[in-house]
Design a protein around this motif. Structure first.
Motif, PDB file in Angstrom:
ATOM      1  N   PRO A  58       0.839  -1.206   0.000  1.00 37.93           N
ATOM      2  CA  PRO A  58       0.000   0.000   0.000  1.00 37.93           C
ATOM      3  C   PRO A  58       0.876   1.259   0.000  1.00 37.93           C
ATOM      4  CG  PRO A  58      -0.041  -1.077   2.151  1.00 37.93           C
ATOM      5  CD  PRO A  58       0.726  -1.984   1.238  1.00 37.93           C
ATOM      6  N   GLY A  59       0.404   2.349  -0.601  1.00 32.63           N
ATOM      7  CA  GLY A  59       1.186   3.580  -0.683  1.00 32.63           C
ATOM      8  C   GLY A  59       1.249   4.318   0.649  1.00 32.63           C
ATOM      9  N   ILE A  60       2.191   5.299   0.721  1.00 30.47           N
ATOM     10  CA  ILE A  60       2.271   6.145   1.914  1.00 30.47           C
ATOM     11  C   ILE A  60       1.467   7.405   1.624  1.00 30.47           C
ATOM     12  CG2 ILE A  60       3.802   7.488   3.412  1.00 30.47           C
ATOM     13  CD1 ILE A  60       6.023   5.408   2.480  1.00 30.47           C
ATOM     14  N   LYS A  61       0.478   7.682   2.457  1.00 36.82           N
ATOM     15  CA  LYS A  61      -0.414   8.813   2.197  1.00 36.82           C
ATOM     16  C   LYS A  61       0.257  10.120   2.625  1.00 36.82           C
ATOM     17  CE  LYS A  61      -5.113  10.224   3.161  1.00 36.82           C
ATOM     18  NZ  LYS A  61      -6.135  10.112   4.182  1.00 36.82           N
ATOM     19  N   GLU A  62       0.321  11.075   1.702  1.00 36.47           N
ATOM     20  CA  GLU A  62       0.860  12.394   2.028  1.00 36.47           C
ATOM     21  C   GLU A  62      -0.246  13.223   2.674  1.00 36.47           C
ATOM     22  OE1 GLU A  62       3.750  13.813   1.851  1.00 36.47           O
ATOM     23  OE2 GLU A  62       4.930  12.372   0.689  1.00 36.47           O
TER      24      GLU A  62
END
Ligand code: 2NL
Length: 340
Positions: free
Chosen positions: A98-102
């Motif tokens: 899963p991506g890292i949320k900015e």
């Protein structure tokens, strides 16, 4: 000697073939071809050979060297490929993670109020001015007609950094600086952080925020003050807002007043915020004292002006339902997130 060279060649090619790292290969190269290397050693012995033997042996030695170097280059490329594919394996990117949320930031509620308020005054032709938070005591007190023995000057109330330098206790020194730099007409707003030596609790803080305004021109009267501030209140709190002025006293203005607005929470009916009075006090104001104009090199016989000042922290807290002043200065991300 010929056998020696042949043997070196056979052993070397074997070794190179089984080298499995760039580092190992380099070690072999130094051992064979380096200054003190095996092949170099044999070449040094050529001196004892006869004139006829020397070129023959020299050619063989060269061939051996070339064969070794050739093999080295080939092996080096093989190793490189192996090492690279190993690297690709270990550094592979798992595209299923899963991506890292900015997280996006937002304006602090205080800055939202400052911007909203500034917009209202910019719309009426005011400029926005700034000044230093470390200020001359002279600009913070003396030039504002504050008596030498006034309690606001006490060490108990004011942070002195030096005999002559304070953390500004109000944003008025910004107006003083503007007047010293510019002759009227002046129409300015000065928002900023100010300091008082206060204990911290839910309604007090040693650092807080103010906006002050100043208008100076020929023929400015109390009517201009009332009209401007009433217009401001209607713009900020809604067109149904009413204002009222009560007499007050400040050293830098004469006459002076405080302005109340009909409670913008209950519309004037009476609620907890306005303590059932229907009114909220929001600012102090008045006609600029002639002494202040004189000290700032403005002729009080030619020019008059009005000024006002208001605290921003309380207004922000009421507007956004913030119950404790300390929340505004802790910068807890959970607090800040609520006002986006
Ligand atoms: C308040 C009241 C006020 C001013 C500030 C001012 C500045 C200059 C000259 C004259 Cl340079 N006046 N400022 C005038 C009246 C009231 O502030 O309650 N502030 C929180």
């Amino acid at each position: 000697m010929k056998e020696k060279l042949e043997k070196i060649k056979v052993v070397a090619l074997e070794e190179i073939n089984s080298a499995s790292s760039t580092k190992g290969l380099e070690e072999i190269r130094i051992r064979l071809l380096g200054k003190k290397g095996e092949l170099t050693g044999v070449l040094k012995e050529m001196g004892v050979l006869s004139k006829e033997e020397r070129p023959v042996m020299g050619k063989i030695a060269n061939d051996v060297r070339e064969a070794i170097e050739d093999k080295m280059v080939k092996q080096k490329n093989i190793i490189k490929e192996i090492e690279q594919s190993k690297e690709f394996d270990t550094e592979a990117i798992d595209i299923t993670l899963p991506g890292i949320k900015e997280e996006f930031g937002g304006l602090h509620p205080l800055n939202m109020v400052i911007e909203e308020l500034s917009d209202v005054f910019i719309g009426m032709g005011f400029t926005i001015e700034e000044g230093p938070e470390l200020e001359w005591a002279k600009y913070n007190f003396d030039m504002l007609n504050v008596p030498k023995d006034h309690s606001a000057r006490d060490l108990q109330d004011t942070f002195y950094v030096h005999n002559d330098i304070v953390l500004r206790t109000q944003t008025s020194p910004i107006q003083v600086r503007t007047m010293l730099n510019q002759q009227p007409p002046i129409k300015m707003l000065a928002p900023g952080r100010v300091y008082r030596s206060d204990e911290i609790d839910a309604t007090h803080s040693p650092v807080f925020h103010q906006v002050e305004g100043l208008v100076i021109d020929e023929g400015i009267t109390m009517s201009d003050l009332k009209g401007t501030l009433d217009m401001f209140a209607k713009n900020l709190f809604g067109s149904q807002t009413k204002t009222k002025f009560r007499p007050h006293q400040f050293y830098f203005t004469e006459p002076s007043a405080e302005m109340d607005v009909t409670c913008f929470m209950c519309g004037g009916k009476g609620c907890r915020v306005c303590q059932n009075t229907g009114w909220i006090e929001i600012l102090g104001c008045g006609m600029v004292h002639p002494n202040v104009l004189l000290d700032c090199n403005i002729d009080p016989n030619k020019y008059t002006g009005f000024a006002f000042g208001m605290g921003l922290d309380r207004i922000t807290m009421i507007k956004y339902g913030i119950s404790d002043l300390r929340l505004m200065f802790e910068n807890d991300i959970r607090f800040l997130k609520q006002f986006k």
